[in-house]
Design a protein around this motif. Sequence first.
Motif, PDB file in Angstrom:
ATOM      1  N   ASP A 141       0.624  -1.262  -0.119  1.00 20.13           N
ATOM      2  CA  ASP A 141      -0.183  -0.328   0.003  1.00 20.13           C
ATOM      3  C   ASP A 141       0.570   1.322   0.064  1.00 20.13           C
ATOM      4  OD1 ASP A 141      -2.086  -1.496   0.038  1.00 20.13           O
ATOM      5  OD2 ASP A 141      -2.743  -1.542   2.159  1.00 20.13           O
ATOM      6  N   GLY A 170      -5.631  -5.718  -2.450  1.00 22.31           N
ATOM      7  CA  GLY A 170      -4.487  -6.044  -1.321  1.00 22.31           C
ATOM      8  C   GLY A 170      -5.874  -7.507  -1.323  1.00 22.31           C
ATOM      9  N   LYS A 197      -3.410  -3.820   1.890  1.00 21.70           N
ATOM     10  CA  LYS A 197      -5.480  -4.365   2.458  1.00 21.70           C
ATOM     11  C   LYS A 197      -6.087  -3.211   1.236  1.00 21.70           C
ATOM     12  CE  LYS A 197      -4.287  -5.245   7.133  1.00 21.70           C
ATOM     13  NZ  LYS A 197      -4.665  -4.871   8.147  1.00 21.70           N
TER      14      LYS A 197
END
Length: 202
Positions: free
Chosen positions: A85, A163, A112
Amino acid sequence: MNTRPVLLTIACVLALSACGKSPPPAKETATAPATTPEPAPAETPPAATAAPTPAATEAPAPAPATESKPAAVVANCGTTIEGNDAMQYNVGSIAVPASCGNFTINLKHAGKMPVAAMGHNVVIAKTADQQAVSADGMAAGAAANYVKADDARVIAHTKLVGGGESTSVTFPTSKIKTGGPYEFFCSFPGHAAMMKGTIAVQ
């Protein structure tokens, strides 16, 4: 004959000649120091008196350290790399063994965030073509995995993943043996500036 006037005359001549003698001239060396003084040393300041500039005494500010990413671990003609991320791959290079006829890259999204917000893929192309491929991929859109359809400059590419998702691509190593250098990168808009690395057959 009166000798007194003669003696007086001789005495006067001697006295006058004695008075007319001038004293011997003074030696020139006695007056030399007074007439030709040596220049004072202060007229030529030594170099050591010059004040150093701050730039000369201060150490330059260190350049920001560039994080060096490790090479991918390769086994059985394949490797697994991760994207996260923070918009980064966990490796900076992939060395493909020359003995491999085909090579597989497995991509795991370790973050995620969903694919629409922080999707990642792996695209392989020549380093010289990377920017143009990314620009055309952006125009192609997310539905095309940000890769222009049938783009001859693209050696191989995965689909986009979000994710927790994974994907892979397998391609012939002969496609990157000559004509390089080649790169792998993420073509999600804006990601290629940080998510890229070198790939070469060794």
